[in-house]
Design an enzyme around this catalytic site. Structure first.
Site, PDB file in Angstrom:
ATOM      1  N   GLU A  29       0.840  -1.196   0.000  1.00 44.66           N
ATOM      2  CA  GLU A  29       0.000   0.000   0.000  1.00 44.66           C
ATOM      3  C   GLU A  29       0.881   1.255   0.000  1.00 44.66           C
ATOM      4  O   GLU A  29       1.685   1.451   0.919  1.00 44.66           O
ATOM      5  CB  GLU A  29      -0.912  -0.020   1.228  1.00 44.66           C
ATOM      6  CG  GLU A  29      -1.829  -1.240   1.251  1.00 44.66           C
ATOM      7  CD  GLU A  29      -2.443  -1.501   2.625  1.00 44.66           C
ATOM      8  OE1 GLU A  29      -2.212  -0.675   3.537  1.00 44.66           O
ATOM      9  OE2 GLU A  29      -3.133  -2.516   2.789  1.00 44.66           O
ATOM     10  N   LEU A  58      -5.965  -1.303  -0.484  1.00 44.74           N
ATOM     11  CA  LEU A  58      -5.837  -1.457   0.957  1.00 44.74           C
ATOM     12  C   LEU A  58      -6.517  -2.756   1.367  1.00 44.74           C
ATOM     13  O   LEU A  58      -7.620  -2.772   1.905  1.00 44.74           O
ATOM     14  CB  LEU A  58      -6.466  -0.267   1.690  1.00 44.74           C
ATOM     15  CG  LEU A  58      -5.991   1.126   1.268  1.00 44.74           C
ATOM     16  CD1 LEU A  58      -6.646   2.202   2.120  1.00 44.74           C
ATOM     17  CD2 LEU A  58      -4.479   1.225   1.353  1.00 44.74           C
ATOM     18  N   GLU A  60      -4.943  -6.357   2.819  1.00 47.25           N
ATOM     19  CA  GLU A  60      -3.772  -7.184   3.134  1.00 47.25           C
ATOM     20  C   GLU A  60      -3.953  -8.636   2.728  1.00 47.25           C
ATOM     21  O   GLU A  60      -3.006  -9.278   2.251  1.00 47.25           O
ATOM     22  CB  GLU A  60      -3.442  -7.076   4.622  1.00 47.25           C
ATOM     23  CG  GLU A  60      -2.833  -5.756   5.048  1.00 47.25           C
ATOM     24  CD  GLU A  60      -3.848  -4.631   5.160  1.00 47.25           C
ATOM     25  OE1 GLU A  60      -3.430  -3.451   5.202  1.00 47.25           O
ATOM     26  OE2 GLU A  60      -5.069  -4.938   5.193  1.00 47.25           O
ATOM     27  N   GLN A  82       1.831  -2.325   5.786  1.00 49.76           N
ATOM     28  CA  GLN A  82       2.145  -0.932   6.087  1.00 49.76           C
ATOM     29  C   GLN A  82       2.447  -0.694   7.566  1.00 49.76           C
ATOM     30  O   GLN A  82       3.392   0.020   7.917  1.00 49.76           O
ATOM     31  CB  GLN A  82       0.990  -0.051   5.631  1.00 49.76           C
ATOM     32  CG  GLN A  82       1.311   1.418   5.565  1.00 49.76           C
ATOM     33  CD  GLN A  82       0.190   2.200   4.897  1.00 49.76           C
ATOM     34  OE1 GLN A  82      -0.880   2.384   5.481  1.00 49.76           O
ATOM     35  NE2 GLN A  82       0.437   2.648   3.673  1.00 49.76           N
ATOM     36  N   PHE A  83       1.652  -1.272   8.447  1.00 45.79           N
ATOM     37  CA  PHE A  83       1.892  -1.241   9.893  1.00 45.79           C
ATOM     38  C   PHE A  83       1.631  -2.628  10.455  1.00 45.79           C
ATOM     39  O   PHE A  83       0.797  -3.386   9.938  1.00 45.79           O
ATOM     40  CB  PHE A  83       0.975  -0.228  10.598  1.00 45.79           C
ATOM     41  CG  PHE A  83       1.397   1.206  10.438  1.00 45.79           C
ATOM     42  CD1 PHE A  83       2.254   1.806  11.348  1.00 45.79           C
ATOM     43  CD2 PHE A  83       0.935   1.952   9.368  1.00 45.79           C
ATOM     44  CE1 PHE A  83       2.639   3.129  11.206  1.00 45.79           C
ATOM     45  CE2 PHE A  83       1.312   3.275   9.211  1.00 45.79           C
ATOM     46  CZ  PHE A  83       2.170   3.864  10.133  1.00 45.79           C
ATOM     47  N   GLY A  85      -0.044  -3.681  12.958  1.00 49.17           N
ATOM     48  CA  GLY A  85      -1.425  -3.972  13.321  1.00 49.17           C
ATOM     49  C   GLY A  85      -2.321  -4.263  12.142  1.00 49.17           C
ATOM     50  O   GLY A  85      -3.461  -4.702  12.318  1.00 49.17           O
ATOM     51  N   PHE A  86      -1.815  -4.049  10.925  1.00 48.01           N
ATOM     52  CA  PHE A  86      -2.610  -4.314   9.722  1.00 48.01           C
ATOM     53  C   PHE A  86      -2.388  -5.735   9.192  1.00 48.01           C
ATOM     54  O   PHE A  86      -2.975  -6.110   8.184  1.00 48.01           O
ATOM     55  CB  PHE A  86      -2.262  -3.320   8.607  1.00 48.01           C
ATOM     56  CG  PHE A  86      -2.510  -1.881   8.944  1.00 48.01           C
ATOM     57  CD1 PHE A  86      -3.152  -1.505  10.114  1.00 48.01           C
ATOM     58  CD2 PHE A  86      -2.091  -0.883   8.074  1.00 48.01           C
ATOM     59  CE1 PHE A  86      -3.368  -0.173  10.422  1.00 48.01           C
ATOM     60  CE2 PHE A  86      -2.308   0.459   8.366  1.00 48.01           C
ATOM     61  CZ  PHE A  86      -2.947   0.817   9.551  1.00 48.01           C
ATOM     62  N   TYR A  88      -3.206  -8.554  10.546  1.00 47.16           N
ATOM     63  CA  TYR A  88      -4.185  -9.565  10.951  1.00 47.16           C
ATOM     64  C   TYR A  88      -5.190  -9.935   9.864  1.00 47.16           C
ATOM     65  O   TYR A  88      -5.592 -11.105   9.787  1.00 47.16           O
ATOM     66  CB  TYR A  88      -4.886  -9.112  12.239  1.00 47.16           C
ATOM     67  CG  TYR A  88      -3.905  -8.853  13.356  1.00 47.16           C
ATOM     68  CD1 TYR A  88      -3.072  -9.870  13.835  1.00 47.16           C
ATOM     69  CD2 TYR A  88      -3.759  -7.593  13.916  1.00 47.16           C
ATOM     70  CE1 TYR A  88      -2.139  -9.640  14.838  1.00 47.16           C
ATOM     71  CE2 TYR A  88      -2.829  -7.353  14.920  1.00 47.16           C
ATOM     72  CZ  TYR A  88      -2.033  -8.370  15.372  1.00 47.16           C
ATOM     73  OH  TYR A  88      -1.108  -8.136  16.362  1.00 47.16           O
ATOM     74  N   PRO A  89      -5.625  -9.032   8.978  1.00 48.34           N
ATOM     75  CA  PRO A  89      -6.485  -9.478   7.875  1.00 48.34           C
ATOM     76  C   PRO A  89      -5.813 -10.494   6.958  1.00 48.34           C
ATOM     77  O   PRO A  89      -6.499 -11.255   6.272  1.00 48.34           O
ATOM     78  CB  PRO A  89      -6.793  -8.172   7.125  1.00 48.34           C
ATOM     79  CG  PRO A  89      -6.668  -7.105   8.144  1.00 48.34           C
ATOM     80  CD  PRO A  89      -5.544  -7.546   9.027  1.00 48.34           C
ATOM     81  N   HIS A 129      -1.433   0.824  15.137  1.00 52.67           N
ATOM     82  CA  HIS A 129      -0.210   1.200  14.434  1.00 52.67           C
ATOM     83  C   HIS A 129       1.044   0.845  15.224  1.00 52.67           C
ATOM     84  O   HIS A 129       2.150   1.104  14.761  1.00 52.67           O
ATOM     85  CB  HIS A 129      -0.209   2.697  14.117  1.00 52.67           C
ATOM     86  CG  HIS A 129      -1.202   3.104  13.078  1.00 52.67           C
ATOM     87  ND1 HIS A 129      -2.555   3.049  13.301  1.00 52.67           N
ATOM     88  CD2 HIS A 129      -1.051   3.572  11.806  1.00 52.67           C
ATOM     89  CE1 HIS A 129      -3.198   3.476  12.228  1.00 52.67           C
ATOM     90  NE2 HIS A 129      -2.304   3.785  11.299  1.00 52.67           N
TER      91      HIS A 129
END
Length: 336
Positions: A29, A58, A60, A82-83, A85-86, A88-89, A129
């Site tokens: 992203e 956007l 993942e 990107q971070f 915390g992202f 998990y998807p 984040h």
């Protein structure tokens, strides 16, 4: 040797991999025109084109799923989350597909996917984040998990990860992106230190202190501070979280007789627990005290104003060293 920031060293390593292998493709992203939110991929799309440095939606799960298809076709995709915390998807794709396809096909299908993950706290980010999700993936057979703590390692290990036929999660300590260090650009994926090997950074005789990623610098500061009080700390940068280089830790603990492990992730079920248990099994008769863990607390990452109280710092690590040595200290009531 060239002075580079951590972020620039990763950029240089990615650039070298793109130059050396036309099958290397970057996806993520905002990694193209923007150069990533941390500017790690700055300039790469301009130099290698939109077909090799791809701005993605956007999504993942879709990004990692596309990487699986590319790996099937012989490419070496490098995915940026990107971070932390992202991620998990994409968790189902990583643990159900990426980690298992090589094993499930009896080696017929390789998954040379590198997943770059900025991780850890310390930059004052909002919710989702700042995370330390590495233990989820070290528990997953079929994945290599690495993290780096210096610009030199950032440069060489990203190339080693990309050239590896196994899927690799490459965790980047985001609060160290602006740290500078010397980088030998003649080193590449054939660098003398393998991706899976831990490194002894300071020699010591009293305590073995194991750290990785963002806390390696803090561990080195702790060793320097302890030396002023006559305590000799041997600092080990773990580097590879799965598999763990236990030989290096065992050799150290057999000399020092004491072990402290520190990481930003929560204590319960964290990698520190696995290291402590494994070293206890291997070094039971050499340990003079139980291993000590100095970690983040068993809570969600707090908002930015409280974040630095959650993350292990110099004082908490030195307190852990005191507890391992049975020395009196002022923080003995703290856990983690």
């Amino acid at each position: 040797m060239t002075q580079m920031t951590f972020a620039r060293a990763i950029n240089a390593g990615l650039r070298k991999s793109l130059e050396n292998d036309p099958k290397v493709v970057l996806m993520g992203e905002d990694i193209g025109t923007l150069g990533g939110v941390f500017r790690v991929t700055d300039g790469l799309q301009k130099d290698f084109g939109t077909h090799r440095v791809v701005d993605t939606p956007l999504a993942e799960s879709a990004i990692v799923g596309t990487a699986v298809g590319l790996a099937y076709r012989g490419y070496r995709p490098v995915v940026e989350i990107q971070f932390d915390g992202f991620i998990y998807p994409a968790f189902d794709q990583i643990v159900s597909q990426v980690a298992k396809l090589h094993y499930r096909t009896r080696g017929a299908v390789k998954m040379p996917i590198t997943i770059r993950v900025p991780f850890g706290g310390g930059i004052g980010s909002p919710e989702h984040h700042s995370e330390s999700p590495e233990a989820y993936f070290t528990h997953t057979s079929g994945l290599r998990v690495v993290t780096v703590s210096s610009p030199q390692d950032a440069y060489t290990v990203i190339q080693q990860a990309i050239s590896c036929d196994d899927p690799v999660l490459y965790f980047e300590p985001k609060r160290r992106y602006h740290d500078k260090g010397d980088v030998d650009e003649s080193l590449d994926h054939a660098a003398p230190v393998p991706m899976g090997q831990a490194r002894v950074l300071t020699q010591g005789t009293d305590v073995t202190l194991v750290a990785y990623g963002p806390l390696v610098k803090t561990a080195l500061d702790a060793a320097s501070a302890a030396a002023d009080e006559g305590v000799s700390i041997e600092v080990i940068d773990l580097r590879s979280l799965a598999p763990v280089d236990y030989e290096t830790i065992v050799a150290s603990v057999r000399r020092t007789g004491h072990l402290v492990i520190t990481h930003e992730a929560a204590q319960s079920g964290g990698l520190g627990a696995e290291v402590a248990a494994s070293i206890t099994e291997r070094c039971f008769y050499h340990l003079e005290a139980a291993p000590v863990r100095v970690t983040g607390f068993d809570i969600p990452y707090p908002y930015s104003k409280l974040e630095m109280h959650h993350l292990p710092g110099l004082d908490r690590i030195l307190d852990g060293v005191d507890r391992a040595l049975g020395r009196p200290n002022s923080l003995s009531g703290l856990e983690g």
